[in-house]
Design a protein around this motif. Sequence first.
Motif, mmCIF file in Angstrom:
data_model
loop_
_atom_site.group_PDB
_atom_site.id
_atom_site.type_symbol
_atom_site.label_atom_id
_atom_site.label_comp_id
_atom_site.label_asym_id
_atom_site.label_seq_id
_atom_site.Cartn_x
_atom_site.Cartn_y
_atom_site.Cartn_z
ATOM 1 N N ASP A 148 13.191 21.578 28.872
ATOM 2 C CA ASP A 148 14.270 22.305 29.490
ATOM 3 C C ASP A 148 15.041 23.383 28.406
ATOM 4 O O ASP A 148 15.531 23.706 28.542
ATOM 5 N N ASP A 193 18.085 35.546 29.160
ATOM 6 C CA ASP A 193 16.823 35.080 30.168
ATOM 7 C C ASP A 193 16.418 34.028 30.196
ATOM 8 O O ASP A 193 16.431 32.789 31.447
ATOM 9 N N ARG A 220 18.997 32.126 29.836
ATOM 10 C CA ARG A 220 20.111 31.460 31.688
ATOM 11 C C ARG A 220 19.380 31.511 32.212
ATOM 12 O O ARG A 220 20.155 30.800 33.643
ATOM 13 N N ARG A 221 18.786 32.872 33.198
ATOM 14 C CA ARG A 221 18.706 32.987 34.013
ATOM 15 C C ARG A 221 17.587 32.414 34.603
ATOM 16 O O ARG A 221 17.410 31.840 36.041
ATOM 17 N N ARG A 222 16.675 31.348 33.701
ATOM 18 C CA ARG A 222 15.540 30.699 34.094
ATOM 19 C C ARG A 222 16.486 29.466 34.602
ATOM 20 O O ARG A 222 15.613 28.430 34.470
ATOM 21 N N GLY A 223 17.563 28.940 34.164
ATOM 22 C CA GLY A 223 18.578 27.183 33.724
ATOM 23 C C GLY A 223 18.153 26.902 33.145
ATOM 24 O O GLY A 223 18.386 26.029 33.518
ATOM 25 N N LEU A 224 17.238 27.657 31.878
ATOM 26 C CA LEU A 224 17.193 26.392 31.199
ATOM 27 C C LEU A 224 18.475 25.575 30.554
ATOM 28 O O LEU A 224 19.265 26.188 30.277
ATOM 29 N N ALA A 225 17.761 24.517 29.700
ATOM 30 C CA ALA A 225 19.541 23.654 29.154
ATOM 31 C C ALA A 225 19.751 24.338 27.441
ATOM 32 O O ALA A 225 21.076 24.163 27.000
ATOM 33 N N ASP A 253 23.292 25.160 23.242
ATOM 34 C CA ASP A 253 23.409 24.790 24.384
ATOM 35 C C ASP A 253 24.161 26.150 25.557
ATOM 36 O O ASP A 253 24.809 26.876 25.351
ATOM 37 N N LEU A 254 22.910 25.520 27.247
ATOM 38 C CA LEU A 254 23.421 26.897 27.971
ATOM 39 C C LEU A 254 24.282 25.808 29.030
ATOM 40 O O LEU A 254 24.721 26.738 30.451
ATOM 41 N N ARG A 255 24.351 25.152 29.334
ATOM 42 C CA ARG A 255 24.519 24.101 29.984
ATOM 43 C C ARG A 255 26.004 23.610 30.025
ATOM 44 O O ARG A 255 25.773 22.530 28.202
#
Length: 171
Positions: free
Chosen positions: A76, A105, A107-112, A169-171
Motif C-alpha cells: 500500500d 501520484d 495520493r492519486r493512486r489512493g496509497l497509504a 503517511d498519506l492517510r
Amino acid sequence: MITVRPARAEDAEALPQIEQSAGESFLAIPELAWLADGDNISAERHRTLIAAGACWVAADEEGRPAGFLSAGIEGDALHIWELDVRLDRQGQGFGRALLERAVADARRRGLAAVTLTTFRAVPWNAPFYRKFGFRILEGAEIDRRLASLLEDEVEHGMPSDQRCAMRLDLR
C-alpha cells in the motif's frame, strides 16, 4: 523552468549517468566518498521500473533530463528506490519537483504512504525528506519489507548506524 514528466523507455540510457553525477556529492563526506564510485542502477533495471509506471524525469530548460525519481508500488506504499539530480543542477528545485510529483501520484493512486531508505544525517537525504513531512521509522515501526531493504544495504557496505527507513503517511 523545471518540467517533470513520466520517464520514457528512451530515458533509461541517460539515468545511470545522472545517478553517477549525483553520487559525486558524496565526495564532500570523506567516510562516504566511496559511494561516488558505487554501482549505479542499470539502464535495463530503469526500463523495468519505467514500464511499471512510477518513474519521473525532471527536464531542464532545454528538455534534457537533469534528474529522476524511480519508485515502485510495494503493497500500500509507493517506495522510492532512487532520487537523483545531476551535480550541476542540485539545489535548484529539481529534487523537490520530483518528490512533489511522486507524492501527488501516490495520493492519486489512493496509497497509504510513501517510503524510502536513506542516510540519517546527509543533508540531501533524511533532512531533505523531513521538510516534506517524512519521518524516520524506529524499532517496531520498521516493517519487514523495509527492514529487509536496510539489511541488504548493510550487506552491500552501507554503515548500519547511518541508514534509516522513512515514511510519509498519506492517510
